[in-house]
Design an enzyme around this catalytic site. Structure first.
Site, PDB file in Angstrom:
ATOM      1  N   ASP A 166       1.049  -1.368   0.516  1.00  0.00           N
ATOM      2  CA  ASP A 166      -0.133   0.164   0.215  1.00  0.00           C
ATOM      3  C   ASP A 166       1.158   1.340  -0.020  1.00  0.00           C
ATOM      4  O   ASP A 166       2.298   1.164   0.180  1.00  0.00           O
ATOM      5  CB  ASP A 166      -1.675   0.156   1.239  1.00  0.00           C
ATOM      6  CG  ASP A 166      -2.340   0.898   0.616  1.00  0.00           C
ATOM      7  OD1 ASP A 166      -2.544   2.149   0.331  1.00  0.00           O
ATOM      8  OD2 ASP A 166      -3.143   0.100   1.268  1.00  0.00           O
ATOM      9  N   HIS A 243      -4.014   2.501  -4.885  1.00  0.00           N
ATOM     10  CA  HIS A 243      -2.948   1.977  -3.797  1.00  0.00           C
ATOM     11  C   HIS A 243      -1.367   2.203  -3.613  1.00  0.00           C
ATOM     12  O   HIS A 243      -0.831   1.283  -3.595  1.00  0.00           O
ATOM     13  CB  HIS A 243      -3.602   1.186  -2.764  1.00  0.00           C
ATOM     14  CG  HIS A 243      -4.864   1.951  -2.046  1.00  0.00           C
ATOM     15  ND1 HIS A 243      -4.981   2.696  -0.668  1.00  0.00           N
ATOM     16  CD2 HIS A 243      -6.151   1.665  -2.594  1.00  0.00           C
ATOM     17  CE1 HIS A 243      -6.089   2.730  -0.456  1.00  0.00           C
ATOM     18  NE2 HIS A 243      -6.868   2.796  -1.127  1.00  0.00           N
ATOM     19  N   GLU A 303      -9.753   1.405  -4.459  1.00  0.00           N
ATOM     20  CA  GLU A 303     -10.181   2.735  -4.276  1.00  0.00           C
ATOM     21  C   GLU A 303      -9.276   3.906  -5.620  1.00  0.00           C
ATOM     22  O   GLU A 303      -8.618   4.681  -5.113  1.00  0.00           O
ATOM     23  CB  GLU A 303      -9.883   3.558  -3.135  1.00  0.00           C
ATOM     24  CG  GLU A 303     -10.586   2.789  -2.264  1.00  0.00           C
ATOM     25  CD  GLU A 303     -10.393   3.364  -0.745  1.00  0.00           C
ATOM     26  OE1 GLU A 303     -11.284   4.135   0.122  1.00  0.00           O
ATOM     27  OE2 GLU A 303      -9.649   3.008  -0.016  1.00  0.00           O
TER      28      GLU A 303
HETATM   29  C1  ACM Z   1     -10.261  -0.582   1.919  1.00  0.00           C
HETATM   30  O1  ACM Z   1     -11.144  -0.370   3.297  1.00  0.00           O
HETATM   31  N1  ACM Z   1     -10.344   0.241   0.784  1.00  0.00           N
HETATM   32  C2  ACM Z   1     -10.664  -1.850   1.383  1.00  0.00           C
END
Ligand code: ACM
Ligand code: ZN
Length: 660
Positions: A166, A243, A303
Site C-alpha cells: 500500500d 494504493h 479506491e
Molecule cells: C478498503 O477498505 N479500501 C478495501
C-alpha cells in the site's frame, strides 16, 4: 432428531441450573458449552471423565458415511469427538477435522478439571473464515504473524489475508524489483499519521531514521508453512492499480504521463495504459505465486482515483484500441487481463468490490467491503463472494466508548455488533451458495504497535470465527459473550493483549431511549444544508428525540461541511429556559467541535434576539475524542429558535437540538 435432543437437553440443563442443582459440578467440568465457535451438534452422556490422550481415526468409512449429506467443504473440516469413561475418540475425514477436534478438546479441558461425557459432531457453516492484517501501514514481522496464526487456529479461523502492499510501505521481497524493499518499504515517520502529515516521504533502507521493514521470501515461506500446519491458508494481496504510491516512488516510470505540461497530478495509481505496468505486475505476481500456494491471489482493486487517466496519452491510446468508454472500463481491462494471467497459472483472482465497476472479470471472486451490496450483486451474477462489510467486519473501528479508547479510524463496532452479522443477510436464497464466508479486516492506519494490533483483533476476531463456523440456529449472544471472556482470558494468559471485555462501557447511554423535550416533532428550517453523505433523518433529525450512538454513521448524526444554521418553529410563543446540542469530535475522520455556537430567539420569525453563546473551551490542539454539549440556560419568550454553530475545521456532526 439430534437437534431436537440437543434443544431438550439445553432446556433441561437450564432448568437444573435455575433449581440451583449441579452448580458446583458444572463449574468444574469442561463441557461442550465452553466451545468457541459453538459446535453443530452435541449429545450429552452420563457423568464426567478425566482427560486422556485421544484415539484419532482419520478417513474411516463410518465417519465418511456420517458426513455425506454435508457440503464438500464441510465434510473436509468435520469431526466427531466422543468423550466417555471408556476413553476419548476423534474421528474426521481429514487432518484438518482431526486438528479442530483436538482444539475443541483442549478448550473443554481448559474450562474444567474433568470433561463432561458427550459426543460433539461438528462442521463449519462456511469454507472461508478469515482475518486480514494490513502490514503496510505499520509493519508486523514474522514472529508476530506466527503468534496471530496460533490464536486464529484455536478458534478454527482458516484464512489469513495479508495486505502486503500500500502507499505507506511495500512489505514483501520481490527479487526482480529490489527498490521495492530497499526503498519503498521504508519511510520517514514512525507512525502512519506522522508520515502522512510530513509529506509522505520514503527512505533508503539504511537511513538512520528509516521506519519500515518487509518479509523476505524465506520469511513468507515460513509463514505459509506455519499457517498450513495449522490448517490456515495465507492469501497475499498485491494492490493494483490504486494504493500504489510506494511503487511509483520506487519506479516512477509506472506513473501516468499526462499531456498537460505540469506532468501528472498527485495520484497513487499505476498507469493501466502502459505495457510496462503489466510487465511489472506479471513479474511480481510470478514471484508471489511461487511463494504463496493459495488458490486465491488478492489483487486489491479498491479506491483507484483514476485521476490521471483521462489526460494520459497511453491510457487514452489503450481506451481507443480496446473500445473502452470510461475510466471504470479501463480499470476493468487491467483486472480482467491480470485475471487471465493468474488463471493461466492455475490461480483465481480475488479483489475488493470496486472490481465490479466497469464489468467484472469472468471468474473473479469479490470481497464485499463498502457494504453488502457488492456481495449481493456479485453472488446474484453467479460469482463467489467473501463478505467483509465495513459496518460489521472492520476491526479498525472503535470497539468501545471512544472517550476511553486509543485513537481509531472512527465508527463504533463493539463485539456484540460484529456477532450480530450474518454473511447471508440480503443475499437471495438461490445465490447463498456463492457466499464463501466472512472476514474481519484490520487496517493499520491508527495501530502503531504490535500490542495494539492484538488489542483491536481480539476478542472481535472470535466473533468472526463463530459467524463463520457456527450454524445460525446455534448462535446465542449471551452464551457467546461468556465463551469470549474465557477465550480472551486464555489469550491474556498466553501473552496476548486483547481488549478487556470486563471493562466494556458500551453504547452511549443517551442514545438508548428517546429524550423528551419541547421541540420534539417541531419543524426545522435549514439556513444551510446538511452534507448529502450524512443526511441522518433529514429535516426530522434535530427534533426527533433520538440522540446518536457513538458512531457518526449511525443515521442519527447529521454531518456538515459548513456551519450548522437552523431555525426551529415551536408553533407558538413559549417560555424557553434552555437550548443545547451535542457535537462529536473524532479527529480520525476529521470531525471537530465547533468554534462556538450562538442561540437566537424570535417571536415573529423576522427579528431575532441573541440570547446565548457558548465557546469551545477545549484547546484546538487537543485531538481527543469528545462528545461535548454546547448548550446554555436562557430566559426568553419566543416561537422560533435559531441555533448557529460556527465550524472550526472539516466536519461538524450533531444529533439533536434540545429545547426546554
Ligand atoms: C478498503 O477498505 N479500501 C478495501
Ligand atoms: Zn496512464
Amino acid at each position: 432428531m439430534l437437534r431436537i435432543f440437543v434443544v431438550i437437553m439445553k432446556k433441561l440443563i437450564i432448568l437444573l441450573l435455575l433449581a440451583g442443582a449441579v452448580i458446583p459440578a458444572a463449574a468444574a467440568t469442561g463441557g461442550p458449552e465452553s466451545l468457541l465457535p459453538a459446535p453443530a451438534q452435541v449429545i450429552y452422556g452420563n457423568g464426567t471423565t478425566p482427560y486422556k490422550t485421544p484415539e484419532v481415526i482419520v478417513g474411516s468409512r463410518t465417519f465418511s458415511k456420517a458426513t455425506t449429506s454435508l457440503p464438500s467443504f464441510a465434510q473436509e473440516e468435520a469431526y466427531r469427538l466422543t468423550i466417555s469413561n471408556k476413553g476419548i475418540r476423534i474421528e474426521a475425514n481429514t487432518e484438518a477435522g482431526a486438528f479442530y477436534a483436538q482444539k475443541s478438546l483442549d478448550q473443554m479441558r481448559r474450562s474444567g478439571d474433568t470433561l463432561a461425557c458427550c459426543t460433539v459432531f461438528d462442521y463449519p457453516r462456511f469454507a472461508y473464515r478469515g482475518v486480514m492484517l494490513d502490514i503496510s501501514r505499520h509493519f508486523r514481522d514474522k514472529a508476530f504473524i506466527f503468534k496471530q496464526i496460533d490464536a486464529m487456529s484455536e478458534v478454527r479461523l482458516n484464512r489469513l489475508h495479508l495486505h502486503l502492499t500500500d502507499d505507506a510501505g511495500w512489505r514483501i521481497e520481490i527479487k526482480a524489483f529490489p527498490r521495492l524493499t530497499n526503498y519503498a518499504a521504508w519511510r520517514q515517520g514512525k507512525t502512519w499519521k506522522q508520515w502522512r502529515s510530513t509529506g509522505r516521504r520514503y527512505a533508503d533502507e539504511h537511513d538512520s531514521d528509516a521506519y519500515g521493514g518487509y518479509l523476505t521470501q524465506d520469511d513468507a515461506r515460513e509463514i505459509v508453512a506455519y499457517a498450513a500446519a495449522r490448517h490456515i491458508t495465507v492469501i497475499p494481496e498485491i494492490e493494483m492499480p490504486g494504493h500504489s504510491a510506494e511503487v511509483l516512488a520506487a519506479y516512477p516510470e509506472l506513473r501516468c504521463m499526462t499531456t498537460d505540461k505540469s506532468g501528472s497530478r498527485h495520484s497513487s495509481d499505476l498507469c493501466p495504459g502502459s505495457e510496462d505496468t503489466f510487465k511489472f505486475l506479471e513479474k511480481v505476481l510470478l514471484e508471489i505465486m511461487d511463494i504463496f500456494p493459495s488458490k486465491y491471489i488478492h489483487i486489491g482493486g479498491d479506491e483507484a482515483s483514476k485521476r490521471n487517466w483521462p489526460d494520459c496519452k497511453l491510457c487514452q491510446e489503450r481506451m481507443k484500441q480496446e473500445g473502452l468508454n470510461s475510466p471504470e472500463e479501463l480499470q476493468s481491462y487491467l483486472i480482467a487481463r491480470i485475471e487471465r494471467f493468474l488463471n493461466s497459472h492455475g490461480r483465481s483472482l480475488l479483489g475488493w468490490d470496486e472490481i465490479l465497476e466497469g464489468g467484472l472479470a469472468p471468474n473473479a471472486t469479490v470481497m464485499s467491503w463498502r457494504g453488502t451490496e457488492g456481495g449481493i450483486k456479485a453472488a446474484t451474477m453467479g460469482h463467489n463472494v467473501v463478505m467483509t462489510p465495513g459496518n460489521w467486519c472492520y476491526l479498525d473501528k472503535y470497539q468501545d466508548a471512544q472517550f476511553k479508547e486509543p485513537e481509531a479510524i472512527g465508527g463504533y463496532l463493539p463485539l456484540e455488533k460484529v456477532y450480530e452479522y450474518d454473511p447471508c443477510d440480503g443475499i437471495p436464497t438461490e445465490a447463498q451458495g456463492h457466499v464463501l464466508g466472512v472476514q474481519g479486516n484490520l487496517w493499520h492506519e491508527y495501530i502503531p504497535t504490535p500490542d495494539h494490533t492484538e488489542y483491536m483483533l481480539w476478542p472481535r476476531a472470535l466473533a468472526i470465527a463463530e459467524i463463520g463456523w457456527t450454524q445460525p440456529e446455534n448462535k446465542d449472544w449471551p452464551a457467546f459473550h461468556g465463551r469470549a471472556l474465557r477465550q480472551a482470558d486464555y489469550l491474556t494468559a498466553a501473552g496476548y493483549h486483547p481488549f478487556n471485555l470486563r471493562e466494556e462501557y458500551g453504547e452511549r447511554k443517551a442514545s438508548l431511549a428517546p429524550v423528551p423535550h419541547m421541540a420534539v416533532g417541531k419543524p426545522v428550517q435549514y439556513n444551510l444544508p446538511w452534507h448529502q453523505n450524512y443526511p441522518a433523518a433529514g429535516e426530522a433529525t434535530f427534533t426527533d428525540g433520538q440522540m446518536g450512538s457513538w458512531s457518526y454513521g449511525d443515521g442519527r448524526w447529521q454531518g456538515f461541511l459548513s456551519d450548522v444554521d437552523v431555525t426551529i418553529d415551536l408553533g407558538s410563543v413559549q417560555s424557553i429556559h434552555y437550548v443545547g446540542a451535542t457535537f462529536m469530535q473524532q479527529p480520525g475522520p476529521e470531525i471537530f467541535l465547533p468554534k462556538n455556537v450562538e442561540i437566537f430567539v424570535s417571536k415573529d420569525g423576522k427579528t431575532f434576539d441573541k440570547v446565548g453563546e457558548v465557546w469551545n473551551e477545549i484547546p484546538i490542539a487537543d485531538r481527543s475524542v469528545f462528545y461535548t454539549l454546547f448548550g446554555t440556560s436562557i430566559k426568553a419568550d419566543g416561537r422560533y429558535v435559531r441555533y448557529h454553530a460556527v465550524r472550526s475545521n472539516a466536519w461538524l456532526f450533531v444529533d439533536e437540538i434540545v429545547v426546554n
